[in-house]
Scaffold this motif. Structure first.
Motif, PDB file in Angstrom:
ATOM      1  N   TYR A 656      42.063  39.254  36.087  1.00 39.23           N
ATOM      2  CA  TYR A 656      43.193  39.692  36.910  1.00 39.23           C
ATOM      3  C   TYR A 656      43.836  38.508  37.626  1.00 39.23           C
ATOM      4  CZ  TYR A 656      45.964  42.076  40.455  1.00 39.23           C
ATOM      5  OH  TYR A 656      47.000  42.492  41.246  1.00 39.23           O
ATOM      6  N   LEU A 657      43.005  37.592  38.113  1.00 35.12           N
ATOM      7  CA  LEU A 657      43.555  36.402  38.755  1.00 35.12           C
ATOM      8  C   LEU A 657      44.366  35.567  37.764  1.00 35.12           C
ATOM      9  CD1 LEU A 657      40.604  35.259  41.052  1.00 35.12           C
ATOM     10  CD2 LEU A 657      42.700  36.451  41.712  1.00 35.12           C
ATOM     11  N   GLY A 658      43.914  35.537  36.505  1.00 40.32           N
ATOM     12  CA  GLY A 658      44.696  34.857  35.483  1.00 40.32           C
ATOM     13  C   GLY A 658      46.045  35.514  35.272  1.00 40.32           C
ATOM     14  N   PHE A 659      46.052  36.849  35.267  1.00 35.43           N
ATOM     15  CA  PHE A 659      47.305  37.597  35.139  1.00 35.43           C
ATOM     16  C   PHE A 659      48.228  37.321  36.324  1.00 35.43           C
ATOM     17  CE2 PHE A 659      49.395  41.589  36.528  1.00 35.43           C
ATOM     18  CZ  PHE A 659      50.365  41.673  35.537  1.00 35.43           C
ATOM     19  N   VAL A 660      47.675  37.309  37.525  1.00 35.48           N
ATOM     20  CA  VAL A 660      48.452  37.035  38.735  1.00 35.48           C
ATOM     21  C   VAL A 660      49.045  35.631  38.677  1.00 35.48           C
ATOM     22  CG1 VAL A 660      48.241  36.636  41.215  1.00 35.48           C
ATOM     23  CG2 VAL A 660      47.241  38.681  40.199  1.00 35.48           C
ATOM     24  N   THR A 661      48.284  34.683  38.143  1.00 34.32           N
ATOM     25  CA  THR A 661      48.792  33.317  38.022  1.00 34.32           C
ATOM     26  C   THR A 661      50.032  33.265  37.129  1.00 34.32           C
ATOM     27  OG1 THR A 661      46.553  32.446  38.328  1.00 34.32           O
ATOM     28  CG2 THR A 661      48.188  30.966  37.354  1.00 34.32           C
ATOM     29  N   CYS A 662      50.013  34.033  36.041  1.00 38.31           N
ATOM     30  CA  CYS A 662      51.185  34.084  35.159  1.00 38.31           C
ATOM     31  C   CYS A 662      52.404  34.624  35.903  1.00 38.31           C
ATOM     32  CB  CYS A 662      50.885  34.952  33.937  1.00 38.31           C
ATOM     33  SG  CYS A 662      49.604  34.286  32.852  1.00 38.31           S
ATOM     34  N   VAL A 663      52.215  35.701  36.675  1.00 36.36           N
ATOM     35  CA  VAL A 663      53.319  36.274  37.446  1.00 36.36           C
ATOM     36  C   VAL A 663      53.814  35.269  38.485  1.00 36.36           C
ATOM     37  CG1 VAL A 663      54.014  38.172  38.954  1.00 36.36           C
ATOM     38  CG2 VAL A 663      52.424  38.601  37.083  1.00 36.36           C
ATOM     39  N   THR A 664      52.881  34.548  39.107  1.00 39.96           N
ATOM     40  CA  THR A 664      53.245  33.552  40.114  1.00 39.96           C
ATOM     41  C   THR A 664      54.105  32.440  39.517  1.00 39.96           C
ATOM     42  OG1 THR A 664      51.183  33.983  41.314  1.00 39.96           O
ATOM     43  CG2 THR A 664      52.315  31.910  41.795  1.00 39.96           C
ATOM     44  N   VAL A 665      53.739  31.980  38.338  1.00 37.68           N
ATOM     45  CA  VAL A 665      54.486  30.908  37.684  1.00 37.68           C
ATOM     46  C   VAL A 665      55.927  31.337  37.425  1.00 37.68           C
ATOM     47  CG1 VAL A 665      54.692  29.577  35.551  1.00 37.68           C
ATOM     48  CG2 VAL A 665      52.471  29.810  36.661  1.00 37.68           C
ATOM     49  N   VAL A 666      56.109  32.567  36.972  1.00 36.47           N
ATOM     50  CA  VAL A 666      57.458  33.047  36.675  1.00 36.47           C
ATOM     51  C   VAL A 666      58.275  33.181  37.954  1.00 36.47           C
ATOM     52  CG1 VAL A 666      58.788  34.964  35.710  1.00 36.47           C
ATOM     53  CG2 VAL A 666      56.700  34.199  34.573  1.00 36.47           C
TER      54      VAL A 666
END
Length: 753
Positions: A656-666
């Motif tokens: 989930y933290l990996g998924f959140v990181t993707c959203v953060t980058v965008v």
């Protein structure tokens, strides 16, 4: 500290030519009386004594010198009542005063969020913040009311034995105080609360100076100076200390317990291996966490009250008043009363007094009272072995259960009973209310404070001052009542203002309603469960204070942004997202709801669309979308796998933290593209807590200019052609995007225009 020494410190809480409404003495008395008044009496003697004699990480070390243990007790008390407590009041009060007196907003808790949420506070979110503030204030004040009532009842019992400590008397005390508080609340701040605060402060000063001169003054002054130094040295370490090892597991002092539990060996060659050298696992919860919850639950109440009386002061003056003077005053208070308490505890344990904590078995004592046993040999009575052995009055109910100290005092008291006195006289003498067995000496000039309850320690210590004892007890009770009234009517006034949507002069009938509401709440809890109900109320106070821990973090950001915008360091008219991160939840906008629901499940696809619109190319767009999709899918699947593979949920949250990181980058890329103020930390926490909202926000940000409602990007392109063909109406104000285009023109100079 940063705000205090920054250029913002000279800003006035009001117009530049305004002067403070109250003089410094009255202002300090009011903010102090509403902030900590009752608590200082309840814990003034009790807390240092508890840390000195109770169970904590310092007292657990049996090799620690007694003097060092006493100093650590004072240091812990300073920590609990120092800057860590008052900072929550300062943040709330300063932000409220700034938004109210400088920006013209209503004095409600939702106004604190205006720098973050803008006009969105004028909806259900703002109402929810104010409702939570009312509930938090109500229960926070009730906690103090419960503690104050218990101490007043104990004080009355101490002065007059005929006044028993029971629920009926406590209910009577509650309603007497409620009536006084109601009259003060109706009178308003200027006439009622202000005068009461000044009287309270004066009585407190009288008691402090009296005890300072009655005690060893040189010792008190040395203790204050020494404790200030210890506090300055250790405050940072204490602020970060969490009892991590104590709460994790027992260390057994280096001892390894064998499998059957019958034996043990010293596996680490420690100097001592009995396991008693470690602190208790529940100290942090019972003291520090309780204090923080209690302080925070009072923050909307005290912060708003301080803001109301601080108009016309500079930010630097405000911080001085709330963070320096009250903290120093509290330290002086605990140095005098706590220091006197520790000194009395040591005197009472000296060989010439040998006072101790004696307990007895009440059932056995009652049985002995019903017997006809006659004491005929007072020199050998403690050696009797029949059914009426004197050891039976000790807590264990047999002759071996009495401690050496208890046997000493039983033998010492036996010399005061004439030959032939019956057992009833003797036991009545030992258990009389005014002469606790072994805890006091004959004239009450010394008392073992650690043997008493928290509510009694203050009055027991006051009574050691000879002929002035009862007088000091009565003055103390008067001060507790007045401090309590001040806190109660201040709380009622704040709740009134919140319930009246920021009206500084709410209807008097409403003030009476809330004052009586507080009294009724405390009465119901006392009648329902007595002291257990008050313990539950303290827990509720912590629970209601928990949401404000999160709110206070947001208020820190809000305060800094408000000050920066006021000074022009942040452009309030600068670029921003078209949709705020909370709009899908706060607005009555079906189109945003549609986006929220869609992005609950299709955020990876939205990230692909947004990245492609930014110009990242098909490869990068697909890569981040695939990574987000894989992490999001595994986060869900692994929670079901947890049913078969224990502990796999931890791996799920890593994904989930990996998924959140993707959203953060965008989101970070969208901010950079549109030159929107912010930072990666904000991006990450927004994505962590509200990823569907963030996905909707960045999707709307990449829509063509002119669209005013949410629409998936795939459907947005055809609609822009229709918008471009529509004629421009000069009478219609420019849209947000048109304003941004104007400001981008180098010839545009006037920011406010």
């Amino acid at each position: 500290i940063i705000v205090y020494f920054s250029k913002y410190g000279n800003m006035k809480l009001g117009t530049e030519d305004e002067e403070p409404e109250y003089n410094d003495a009255s202002w300090f008395a009011m903010l102090f009386a509403c902030g900590v008044g009752v608590g200082l009496f309840f814990y003034g003697v009790a807390e240092p004594i508890y840390h000195y004699t109770g169970s904590n990480r310092y007292s657990a070390d049996k090799y620690m010198p007694d003097n060092e243990l006493a100093q650590n007790a004072m240091n812990l008390t300073f920590f609990h009542w120092g800057i860590h407590g008052w900072i929550v009041y300062a943040i709330v009060g300063l932000l409220l005063a700034f938004t109210t007196y400088r920006k013209g907003m209503k004095m409600t808790m939702k106004s604190c969020f205006y720098p973050l949420l803008g006009n969105r506070i004028f909806g259900w979110i703002g109402d929810a913040i104010d409702i939570l503030s009312i509930i938090t204030t109500l229960f926070g004040v009730r906690t103090s009311l419960g503690l104050g009532v218990m101490q007043i009842n104990a004080g009355l019992n101490y002065v007059n034995e005929d006044i028993e400590v029971n629920t009926t008397n406590q209910v009577i005390i509650i309603w007497c105080i409620t009536l006084i508080a109601t009259c003060s609340t109706v009178s308003g701040v200027g006439m009622g609360i202000r005068r009461l605060s000044e009287i309270c402060f004066s009585i407190g000063m009288f008691l402090m100076m009296a005890v300072l001169f009655l005690e060893d003054s040189w010792y008190i002054l040395n203790l204050f100076t020494q404790s200030i130094g210890f506090y300055v040295q250790w405050v940072i370490q204490l602020g970060f200390h969490t009892d991590a090892f104590e709460m994790a597991s027992p260390s057994y002092g280096g001892k390894t317990v064998l499998g059957d539990g019958s034996a043990a060996m010293n596996s680490r060659n420690r100097a001592y291996d009995d396991g008693d050298s470690d602190g208790p696992e529940n100290f942090m919860d019972g003291w520090t966490i309780f204090y923080w919850g209690w302080w925070i639950s009072w923050s909307p109440f005290v912060g708003m009250f301080i803001a109301q009386i601080s108009r016309g002061r500079t930010i630097r003056q405000f911080i001085n008043g709330t963070m320096t003077a009250p903290v120093l005053y509290s330290m002086i208070w605990f140095s005098i009363f706590g220091g006197a308490g520790i000194l009395e505890e040591r005197r009472s344990a000296a060989p010439d007094q040998m006072l101790c904590c004696v307990s007895w078995n009440e059932d056995n004592a009652a049985n002995l009272l019903n017997s006809s046993y006659s004491w005929t040999n007072r020199t050998t009575v403690l050696a009797e072995t029949d059914s009426t052995n004197w050891g039976e009055i000790c807590a264990g109910g047999n002759d071996t259960s009495c401690t050496d100290c208890e046997l000493y005092w039983m033998n010492a008291y036996s010399t005061n009973i004439s030959v032939g006195a019956n057992l009833e006289d003797f036991l009545n003498y030992l258990t009389s209310k005014r002469f606790r067995f072994g805890m006091y000496n004959e004239d009450h000039s010394h008392v073992r404070l650690s043997c008493l309850g928290t509510t009694s320690m203050w009055f027991a210590m006051m009574n050691t001052y000879g002929d002035l004892g009862n007088f000091l007890c009565i003055v103390s009770m008067a001060a507790i009542v007045l401090y309590f009234v001040t806190s109660s009517d201040s709380g009622s006034l704040v709740i009134d203002i919140l319930a009246a949507n920021g009206n500084h002069d709410p209807p008097r009938l409403q003030r009476v309603f809330w004052a009586f509401c507080e009294g009724a709440t405390a009465t119901a809890l006392l009648v329902a469960g007595g002291s257990d109900a008050l313990g539950a109320l303290q827990t509720v106070s912590i629970i209601t204070g928990l949401p404000y821990t999160i709110i206070l973090c947001f208020l820190c950001v809000s305060l800094w942004r408000a000050l920066a915008m006021e000074c022009g360091d942040i452009d309030p008219y600068g670029n921003d997202f078209r949709v705020a991160v909370i709009d899908p939840l706060s607005k009555l906008a079906p189109d945003l709801w549609l986006g929220f629901i869609k992005n609950l499940f299709l955020t990876p696809y939205t990230l692909y669309e947004v990245m492609y619109k930014i110009g990242s190319g098909v490869g990068n767009s697909v890569s981040i979308a695939v990574a987000a999709f894989v992490c999001w899918l595994l986060w869900i699947i692994l929670h079901f796998v947890q049913l078969e593979v224990k502990g796999i949920f931890a791996i799920a949250w890593v994904f989930y933290l990996g998924f959140v990181t993707c959203v953060t980058v965008v989101r970070l890329k969208v901010r950079d593209l549109h030159k929107i103020n912010g930072n990666p930390v904000e991006d990450f926490f927004c994505a962590l807590l509200l990823y569907p909202c963030v996905a909707t926000q960045v999707e709307v940000a990449m829509m063509p200019k002119g669209l005013t409602t949410y629409m998936p990007l795939a459907e947005a392109e055809p609609n822009i052609r229709d918008l471009e063909q529509q004629p421009t109406d000069p009478s219609v104000p420019p849209t947000y995007d048109e304003v941004v285009d104007i400001r981008a023109n180098p010839s545009f100079k006037d920011t406010k225009q």
